[in-house]
Motif scaffolding. Structure first.
Motif, short mmCIF file in Angstrom:
data_model
loop_
_atom_site.label_atom_id
_atom_site.label_comp_id
_atom_site.label_asym_id
_atom_site.label_seq_id
_atom_site.Cartn_x
_atom_site.Cartn_y
_atom_site.Cartn_z
N HIS A 167 3.99 -12.04 -19.09
CA HIS A 167 4.14 -13.02 -19.41
C HIS A 167 5.20 -13.69 -19.39
O HIS A 167 5.78 -13.91 -20.94
CB HIS A 167 2.62 -13.98 -20.13
N HIS A 212 8.16 -17.39 -18.40
CA HIS A 212 8.02 -18.56 -17.17
C HIS A 212 10.02 -18.74 -16.72
O HIS A 212 10.88 -17.89 -17.24
CB HIS A 212 7.65 -19.69 -18.09
N HIS A 254 3.45 -20.82 -13.56
CA HIS A 254 1.81 -21.70 -13.88
C HIS A 254 1.65 -22.15 -12.34
O HIS A 254 2.64 -22.97 -11.71
CB HIS A 254 2.20 -22.93 -14.54
N GLU A 285 0.74 -18.13 -13.94
CA GLU A 285 -0.51 -18.06 -14.82
C GLU A 285 -0.91 -19.48 -14.09
O GLU A 285 -0.50 -20.28 -13.48
CB GLU A 285 0.67 -18.81 -16.10
N ASP A 310 5.29 -15.25 -23.43
CA ASP A 310 5.27 -16.38 -22.58
C ASP A 310 6.63 -17.08 -22.96
O ASP A 310 7.00 -17.79 -23.93
CB ASP A 310 3.97 -17.15 -23.92
N HIS A 316 10.15 -18.87 -22.13
CA HIS A 316 9.90 -19.40 -21.43
C HIS A 316 12.15 -20.56 -21.70
O HIS A 316 12.88 -20.36 -20.78
CB HIS A 316 10.22 -21.25 -21.86
#
Ligand SMILES: [Zn+2]
Ligand SMILES: [Zn+2]
Length: 355
Positions: free
Chosen positions: A32, A34, A65, A91, A202, A204
């Motif tokens: 995960h 981004h 996303h 995601e 996750d 970023h």
């Protein structure tokens, strides 16, 4: 005699070859992360991939996303290691703050945005991901406390969820009125689900690094697989051949001769715990050092060992048994912080994958 000796050598060679082919090793990965494509992250797919490559990971999913990043479109660092791959993913982000990583898909998957019942939304994620050849990881259930156990229990074909997510806003530990994700896991397992726990970043922010930002290097999985490919890693994960970590590294974690065996790699754990990226869980003062616990139905502790290895006989064991390995250390300002490796449950009943 010579023929006999040659035949023996050939058989020995075949035996070694077969064993080499079957030998599984641990691969480190993050499912995960981004990129600038989502509009609220700070680095390109190339920079994100390079971070994980340069920090010794073996695989990464660029899970944007509702956007599919084709791994073939991402340039890896020059002279990149051969034991690093990108696994195609996305995601899937739908209504009611339900997000999931679609792992190892063959292209964009698009969820039904008109659904309103949470269990149906999660089921839709699982179904469309499977249609694209992939598997679903249900992400950060405690983010804004969007997903509760009753939303997950009716879902079929879901075998993975994020127990630990490194984003500072996801409430892994719960609060006074919400259970932790680990307690949620025990509830699902006690209810009869076959579901394994994932730890992920996750991430970023790869430029702005501090505890208020979702940085890389906080949560990962160690997958035991005979080879490093998108297919074999995904298959290993949905069969529970991995452990989740936010700091603790293991030499062994699995069933041998009907006994669950765990062995900590203290040296590699010490190396991980030096990493500035790590984020421990705050706890009241506890005894410093390693602890290995085995949990069963309803999250009850079946056995506790203070030390670097432990085993638990599965003879007459309850419906499931799972180990958690913790390392505690004092914090300068008081209290303690803990880091974990979460082993996957083994089952003593008939629950199966439902495909
Ligand atoms: Zn999300
Ligand atoms: Zn995310």
């Amino acid at each position: 005699m010579k023929i006999f000796r040659n035949l023996t050598l050939i058989l020995l060679g075949l035996f070694i070859l077969q064993n080499c082919a079957q030998k599984s090793v641990w691969y480190k990965g993050n499912t995960h992360a981004h990129t600038v494509i989502c509009g609220h992250a700070d680095s390109s797919p190339e920079v994100v991939a390079a971070w994980y490559h340069d920090h010794g990971y073996n695989f990464l999913i660029l899970s944007e996303h509702n956007h599919f990043i084709d791994p073939d479109s991402v340039s890896l660092p020059q002279n990149s290691r051969t034991d690093f791959i990108l696994i195609p993913g996305e995601e899937v982000s739908g209504p009611k703050i339900i997000h999931s990583t679609a792992m190892n898909i063959d292209g964009l998957v698009t969820s039904d945005k008109t659904l309103e019942i949470k269990a149906r939304i999660i089921q839709d994620h699982v179904d469309i991901t499977r249609q694209a050849g992939g598997k679903t990881i249900l992400n950060h259930p405690n983010y804004r406390y969007a997903v509760a156990s009753e939303d997950i229990m009716p879902v079929t074909g879901l075998y993975l969820f994020e127990l630990y997510n490194g984003h500072p806003l996801v409430e892994n530990a719960g609060d006074s009125t919400h259970q932790s994700t680990e307690s949620l896991w025990d509830e699902l397992l006690t209810h009869g689900m076959k579901i394994f726990a994932v730890s992920s970043d996750d991430a970023h922010y790869f430029v702005t690094l501090d505890s208020a930002h979702s940085n890389p290097g906080r949560g990962w999985v160690m997958v035991k697989s005979p080879e490093l490919s998108a297919k074999t890693i995904t298959e290993a994960m949905i069969s529970g051949s991995f452990y989740a970590s936010n700091g603790v590294i293991l030499k062994e974690c699995g069933v041998v001769h009907n006994t669950y065996q765990v062995q900590i790699d203290a040296l590699k754990t010490a190396r991980e715990l030096n990493s500035p990226e790590l984020s421990g869980m705050w706890v009241d003062k506890t005894k410093n050092g390693f602890k290995i616990e085995f949990f069963g139905p309803k999250g009850l502790v079946l056995s506790t060992v203070l030390g670097s290895s432990a085993s638990f006989s599965l003879k007459n064991a309850p419906s499931y048994v799972r180990p958690r390995i913790s390392f505690s250390r004092s914090r300068p300002g008081g209290g303690s912080e803990e880091f974990y490796a979460w082993g996957q449950p083994v089952f003593n009943d008939e629950r199966q994958l439902q495909e």
